[in-house]
Design an enzyme around this catalytic site. Structure first.
Site, PDB file in Angstrom:
ATOM      1  N   ARG A 103     -45.506 -90.809  37.949  1.00  0.00           N
ATOM      2  CA  ARG A 103     -45.823 -89.456  38.368  1.00  0.00           C
ATOM      3  C   ARG A 103     -44.533 -88.659  38.422  1.00  0.00           C
ATOM      4  O   ARG A 103     -43.619 -89.016  39.162  1.00  0.00           O
ATOM      5  CB  ARG A 103     -46.484 -89.540  39.747  1.00  0.00           C
ATOM      6  CG  ARG A 103     -47.302 -88.363  40.105  1.00  0.00           C
ATOM      7  CD  ARG A 103     -48.073 -88.647  41.362  1.00  0.00           C
ATOM      8  NE  ARG A 103     -47.219 -88.720  42.537  1.00  0.00           N
ATOM      9  CZ  ARG A 103     -47.614 -88.369  43.748  1.00  0.00           C
ATOM     10  NH1 ARG A 103     -48.855 -87.949  43.933  1.00  0.00           N
ATOM     11  NH2 ARG A 103     -46.816 -88.469  44.785  1.00  0.00           N
ATOM     12  N   THR A 107     -43.667 -82.092  38.962  1.00  0.00           N
ATOM     13  CA  THR A 107     -44.987 -81.539  38.597  1.00  0.00           C
ATOM     14  C   THR A 107     -46.133 -82.357  39.197  1.00  0.00           C
ATOM     15  O   THR A 107     -47.269 -81.896  39.227  1.00  0.00           O
ATOM     16  CB  THR A 107     -45.169 -81.556  37.073  1.00  0.00           C
ATOM     17  OG1 THR A 107     -45.171 -82.945  36.640  1.00  0.00           O
ATOM     18  CG2 THR A 107     -44.043 -80.816  36.373  1.00  0.00           C
ATOM     19  N   ASP A 198     -44.380 -94.775  49.564  1.00  0.00           N
ATOM     20  CA  ASP A 198     -44.383 -95.009  48.118  1.00  0.00           C
ATOM     21  C   ASP A 198     -44.682 -96.485  47.851  1.00  0.00           C
ATOM     22  O   ASP A 198     -43.864 -97.355  48.159  1.00  0.00           O
ATOM     23  CB  ASP A 198     -43.010 -94.620  47.536  1.00  0.00           C
ATOM     24  CG  ASP A 198     -43.020 -94.691  46.021  1.00  0.00           C
ATOM     25  OD1 ASP A 198     -43.318 -95.779  45.473  1.00  0.00           O
ATOM     26  OD2 ASP A 198     -42.764 -93.670  45.372  1.00  0.00           O
ATOM     27  N   ASP A 201     -42.166 -98.490  45.622  1.00  0.00           N
ATOM     28  CA  ASP A 201     -40.900 -98.770  46.319  1.00  0.00           C
ATOM     29  C   ASP A 201     -41.081 -99.870  47.353  1.00  0.00           C
ATOM     30  O   ASP A 201     -40.206-100.734  47.519  1.00  0.00           O
ATOM     31  CB  ASP A 201     -40.386 -97.500  47.019  1.00  0.00           C
ATOM     32  CG  ASP A 201     -39.801 -96.501  46.033  1.00  0.00           C
ATOM     33  OD1 ASP A 201     -39.610 -96.865  44.856  1.00  0.00           O
ATOM     34  OD2 ASP A 201     -39.553 -95.351  46.433  1.00  0.00           O
TER      35      ASP A 201
HETATM   36  C1  PRP Z   1     -47.835 -94.024  42.245  1.00  0.00           C
HETATM   37  C2  PRP Z   1     -49.065 -94.892  42.360  1.00  0.00           C
HETATM   38  C3  PRP Z   1     -50.010 -94.243  41.389  1.00  0.00           C
HETATM   39  C4  PRP Z   1     -49.635 -92.791  41.513  1.00  0.00           C
HETATM   40  C5  PRP Z   1     -50.674 -92.121  42.349  1.00  0.00           C
HETATM   41  O1  PRP Z   1     -47.105 -94.359  41.137  1.00  0.00           O
HETATM   42  O2  PRP Z   1     -48.829 -96.219  42.082  1.00  0.00           O
HETATM   43  O3  PRP Z   1     -49.857 -94.696  40.073  1.00  0.00           O
HETATM   44  O4  PRP Z   1     -48.370 -92.717  42.163  1.00  0.00           O
HETATM   45  O5  PRP Z   1     -50.459 -90.769  42.398  1.00  0.00           O
HETATM   46  P1  PRP Z   1     -51.451 -89.718  41.746  1.00  0.00           P
HETATM   47  O6  PRP Z   1     -52.842 -90.088  42.148  1.00  0.00           O
HETATM   48  O7  PRP Z   1     -51.002 -88.417  42.348  1.00  0.00           O
HETATM   49  O8  PRP Z   1     -51.252 -89.738  40.265  1.00  0.00           O
HETATM   50  P2  PRP Z   1     -45.646 -93.752  40.830  1.00  0.00           P
HETATM   51  O9  PRP Z   1     -45.748 -92.550  39.952  1.00  0.00           O
HETATM   52  O10 PRP Z   1     -44.909 -93.563  42.112  1.00  0.00           O
HETATM   53  O11 PRP Z   1     -44.977 -94.849  39.936  1.00  0.00           O
HETATM   54  P3  PRP Z   1     -44.607 -96.365  40.276  1.00  0.00           P
HETATM   55  O12 PRP Z   1     -45.910 -97.126  40.374  1.00  0.00           O
HETATM   56  O13 PRP Z   1     -43.803 -96.770  39.094  1.00  0.00           O
HETATM   57  O14 PRP Z   1     -43.828 -96.407  41.566  1.00  0.00           O
HETATM   58  N1  URA Z   2     -47.911 -92.629  45.262  1.00  0.00           N
HETATM   59  C1  URA Z   2     -47.550 -93.440  46.285  1.00  0.00           C
HETATM   60  O1  URA Z   2     -46.979 -94.510  46.053  1.00  0.00           O
HETATM   61  N2  URA Z   2     -47.830 -93.063  47.535  1.00  0.00           N
HETATM   62  C2  URA Z   2     -48.449 -91.908  47.819  1.00  0.00           C
HETATM   63  O2  URA Z   2     -48.700 -91.604  49.008  1.00  0.00           O
HETATM   64  C3  URA Z   2     -48.817 -91.066  46.753  1.00  0.00           C
HETATM   65  C4  URA Z   2     -48.534 -91.452  45.477  1.00  0.00           C
END
Ligand code: PRP
Ligand code: URA
Length: 207
Positions: A103, A107, A198, A201
């Site tokens: 994400r 944006t 997150d 993380d």
């Molecule tokens: C997080 C999570 C989802 C997304 C959810 O991923 O694991 O994939 O955000 O958010 P959304 O519903 O607003 O799209 P992130 O982009 O943080 O990537 P990561 O899994 O690599 O940490």
């Molecule tokens: N992605 C995450 O990992 N946590 C949130 O709360 C939203 C998006």
């Protein structure tokens, strides 16, 4: 019904430990594994199985066999990997496909960086990602799957925001959504409130 909120006392107990900001990566991962295993029971409860003959030590009878080769678990990288482990412990012969999306922090839109899936277009697909926040990532992943010809798709997450559920339901009304909890709202950074922070993380120890 397309939204299933599991709201189970054992899952709620473990999820509360995951929400706690003092929980370290090791325990966060362990709780996620355990919740994923418990949720799999519910997420797979209508999967087709066939009747097969079986001989017990006492008598010949019939039993059931799940077509595990027709199940594909699809974690959205990278946090989805944290759920995949528990699901594949329960269904060890399921196939696994990967979709890489992150994400964009400005944006909040999903950006694709990886795609690798088994070819079986008739398979039962279980998309797994702990967080359904704006719904952008899950919606994009399912749009990609449909675009490649996959049709039987369900979504499994850990924590969902009402905003994300609405977006996903609007885009893909036939997709059943399973979540351990439906939280209150999104904050101005697109984080689920109260959420757990997150997920990627906390699983992988990055920040
Ligand atoms: C997080 C999570 C989802 C997304 C959810 O991923 O694991 O994939 O955000 O958010 P959304 O519903 O607003 O799209 P992130 O982009 O943080 O990537 P990561 O899994 O690599 O940490
Ligand atoms: N992605 C995450 O990992 N946590 C949130 O709360 C939203 C998006």
């Amino acid at each position: 019904m397309s939204l299933h909120i599991l709201n189970h006392p054992v899952i709620n107990h473990k999820l509360t430990m995951m929400r706690n900001k003092k929980t370290d990566n090791k325990h966060f991962r362990e709780m996620l594994d355990e919740i994923a295993m418990l949720m799999t029971y519910e997420v797979t409860k209508d999967l087709p199985s066939r009747v097969i003959p079986v001989e017990t030590p006492v008598a010949a009878t019939t039993g059931y066999e799940l077509d595990v080769s027709g199940i594909i678990i699809v974690p959205i990288l990278r946090a989805g990997l944290g759920l995949e482990r528990g699901v594949t412990q329960v269904i060890p012969n399921a196939k696994v496909g990967h979709i890489g999306l992150y994400r964009d922090p400005q944006t909040l839109k999903p950006v694709e960086y990886y795609w690798k899936l088994p070819e079986d277009k008739g398979a039962e697909i279980i998309v797994v990602d702990p967080m359904l926040a704006t719904g952008g990532s899950a919606t994009a992943a399912i749009t990609m799957l449909k675009g490649k010809g996959y049709r039987k798709i369900r979504m499994m997450c850990l924590v969902a925001a009402p905003e994300g559920v609405e977006v996903l339901q609007k885009a893909h009304p036939e997709v059943e959504i399973y979540t351990a909890a439906l939280d209150d709202h999104l904050n101005e950074h697109g984080y689920i409130v109260p959420g757990l922070g997150d997920a990627g993380d906390r699983i992988f120890g990055t920040d």
